[in-house]
Each structure stands twice: as C-alpha cells, then as structure tokens.
Design a protein around this motif. Structure first.
Motif, PDB file in Angstrom:
ATOM      1  N   GLU A  34      20.338  81.236  28.417  1.00 14.69           N
ATOM      2  CA  GLU A  34      21.270  81.377  27.222  1.00 14.69           C
ATOM      3  C   GLU A  34      20.490  82.442  26.650  1.00 14.69           C
ATOM      4  O   GLU A  34      21.479  83.282  25.854  1.00 14.69           O
ATOM      5  CB  GLU A  34      21.184  80.208  26.504  1.00 14.69           C
ATOM      6  N   ARG A  35      19.485  82.663  26.646  1.00 14.03           N
ATOM      7  CA  ARG A  35      18.877  83.873  25.864  1.00 14.03           C
ATOM      8  C   ARG A  35      18.782  85.087  26.447  1.00 14.03           C
ATOM      9  O   ARG A  35      17.965  85.910  26.036  1.00 14.03           O
ATOM     10  CB  ARG A  35      17.447  83.272  25.320  1.00 14.03           C
ATOM     11  N   VAL A  40      15.809  91.358  24.663  1.00  9.35           N
ATOM     12  CA  VAL A  40      15.259  89.995  24.514  1.00  9.35           C
ATOM     13  C   VAL A  40      13.807  90.425  25.519  1.00  9.35           C
ATOM     14  O   VAL A  40      13.865  90.883  26.585  1.00  9.35           O
ATOM     15  CB  VAL A  40      15.805  88.906  25.142  1.00  9.35           C
ATOM     16  N   ASP A  44       9.891  86.172  25.023  1.00  9.21           N
ATOM     17  CA  ASP A  44      10.805  85.418  24.109  1.00  9.21           C
ATOM     18  C   ASP A  44      11.360  84.158  25.244  1.00  9.21           C
ATOM     19  O   ASP A  44      11.493  83.092  24.531  1.00  9.21           O
ATOM     20  CB  ASP A  44      11.821  86.219  23.742  1.00  9.21           C
ATOM     21  N   LEU A  45      11.770  84.723  26.288  1.00  7.16           N
ATOM     22  CA  LEU A  45      12.081  83.605  27.291  1.00  7.16           C
ATOM     23  C   LEU A  45      11.314  82.509  27.625  1.00  7.16           C
ATOM     24  O   LEU A  45      11.343  81.368  27.667  1.00  7.16           O
ATOM     25  CB  LEU A  45      12.538  84.290  28.706  1.00  7.16           C
ATOM     26  N   ALA A  48      11.089  80.221  24.616  1.00  5.52           N
ATOM     27  CA  ALA A  48      12.313  79.261  24.481  1.00  5.52           C
ATOM     28  C   ALA A  48      11.996  77.983  25.751  1.00  5.52           C
ATOM     29  O   ALA A  48      12.530  76.778  25.605  1.00  5.52           O
ATOM     30  CB  ALA A  48      13.509  80.115  25.234  1.00  5.52           C
TER      31      ALA A  48
END
Ligand code: MG
Ligand code: MG
Length: 256
Positions: A34-35, A40, A44-45, A48
């Motif tokens: 989703e991210r 990004v 960040d992944l 998540a």
C-alpha cells in the motif's frame, strides 16, 4: 546464509500455527504494498512492516540474521537488485522502478516466508512482463507441490516456465524448507530435472521462490555483503510463498 538441512514434517497443529503466521505475513506485505509510491524510502517500507508485526506480537526472522547481521525486518530490492536489499532512508522509490519485498513472520516459534515484486507508479511493458513471468513461475511450481512428486518437479516447473519465455533463473539462491527454522531442508533450486530430488510428503512445508533475471543468470553481491544484483545490471524479480504439501491440494500458507 547458513542452512539447517534437516527436513521437518509438520504436525496438523504446527501447520495451523504456520497458516496463522502466513496470514499475518500476508497482512505485513499488504501494508508495505500500500505504501509503495514514488518518493517513499525503503526504510519507510520497513517501518510499515514492523508496525504490523508489532501489532501481532511477532518478529521477522530476517532481523539480526547472518553475518553481518541483517539490520531490518524486510528486504527491499529495486530493479537490478534480485534479493537481500537493505532498506535505508536514503533509498527513495522512483516512478518506473520495480521493487521486491521479502518478509518472514515468526509465530510461536514457527516461520512463514513470502515475497512479492511490484511496480512503482507506471512501469514499462518489459518490467510488467518480467513480473508476470515470475508470478506465473511461482503458480506453476505450487501446482507441483503434491504427494507423488519430487522437489525436482517443483524446480523444473520454475525453470521451464521461465526459460521457455526467454528469461533466466538464478543458480545461486534457492527455495527451501521452512517452519521450525527459516531455512530447513529440502533445498529447492529454481532449476532441476523432473523426477529428481526428495519425494514430497504430506506435512512438508517449503518456501518456493522463483528469482528471475532479464539478461543473465549471473549475480554478484554488493560491498554491503547482502544485496544481490544481476551481473549485467538488468531487471530482476522475485515472488515467494510458503506452501504445505497435504494429502490433497497444495496449501498456500502465506495468503490472507
Ligand atoms: Mg523470503
Ligand atoms: Mg525464502
């Protein structure tokens, strides 16, 4: 990567826990997917993924694994990076990239392991086809996970699917038994001969993971000692599911 090569046949109770670990792992990968957007970072992944793992009270077996210890819960491998890319704040996704995310989940001491590759924004038709071929090879291999077949039948299904479409499979990284440890026996390469290898038995659980390259089967490892890239810099993709052999149909553990 170090290997415990023993094959462990799982009890129905263990399979139930692995199925739940696989369900959690699928939700981790869905949150990461989703991210995936331009701008990004791969850190960040990873954040998540860790948020979802924490919510379930689980950890990824990747974190701290090997030498040097792998620093994060997921691997994030972009374009020429085949597997084992290390997430970082500096590495930001760009439109047109393809990114492979691999993650494991440990629940009550049992491991599920799964990976996918996705496009960032619009991707080229060439990249789209690579993803479709790699996903198709995984599906073809899962169909072979039946009592009466051998590991070589699974390997050959991957190799034939990929090579008949003009792509290459890695020779250096393989699928593997999974469950009581992240890597158990049997080893299941992405190439092989039908009828060879270990007979498949009900209760065996195997992470099947086609790793496919556009221009060459050859890879090298970057100086970070983890990131595996195609030797010629061409695009690569990776899909993986943990799958149980049963008396009936193959049971994919790492789905919602
Ligand atoms: Mg994996
Ligand atoms: Mg694996």
């Amino acid at each position: 990567m170090s290997w415990a090569r023993q094959i462990h046949i799982k009890s129905p109770a263990e399979l139930q826990i692995m199925r739940e670990a696989g369900r959690i792992n699928a939700s981790v990968l869905a949150a990461v997917k989703e991210r995936i957007k331009p701008g990004v970072s791969t850190a960040d992944l990873n954040a998540a993924a860790e948020e979802v793992l924490k919510k379930h009270g689980c950890v990824s077996p990747f974190k701290g694994y090997g030498h040097p210890p792998f620093p994060t819960s997921i691997t994030a491998s972009i374009n020429r990076e085949l597997v084992h890319g290390i997430p970082s704040k500096a590495r930001k996704l760009k439109a047109g990239d393809i990114i492979s995310i691999d993650c494991g989940t440990v629940l009550e001491g049992l491991v599920a392991d799964s990976a996918f590759t996705a496009g960032v924004g619009e991707i080229s038709p060439e990249a789209r086809e690579l993803l479709d071929v790699t996903q198709g090879a995984l599906n073809a291999a899962i169909q072979m996970m039946c009592v009466g077949n051998r590991t070589g039948d699974v390997s050959a299904a991957i190799q034939n699917y990929v090579e008949s479409r003009g792509y290459y499979v890695t020779r250096e990284y393989t699928g593997h038994g999974v469950g009581r440890q992240m890597h158990e026996g049997p080893q299941v390469p992405n190439y092989g001969n039908p009828g060879s290898g270990m007979p498949l038995k009900a209760g065996m659980t195997i992470a099947i993971e086609p790793m496919v390259l556009v221009g060459t089967a050859e890879t090298r490892v970057l100086p970070d000692q983890w990131t595996v890239v195609s030797a010629d810099g061409s695009l690569t993709a990776h899909f993986e599911h943990s799958v149980a052999v049963t008396e009936g149909e193959p049971l994919i553990l790492t789905v919602p």
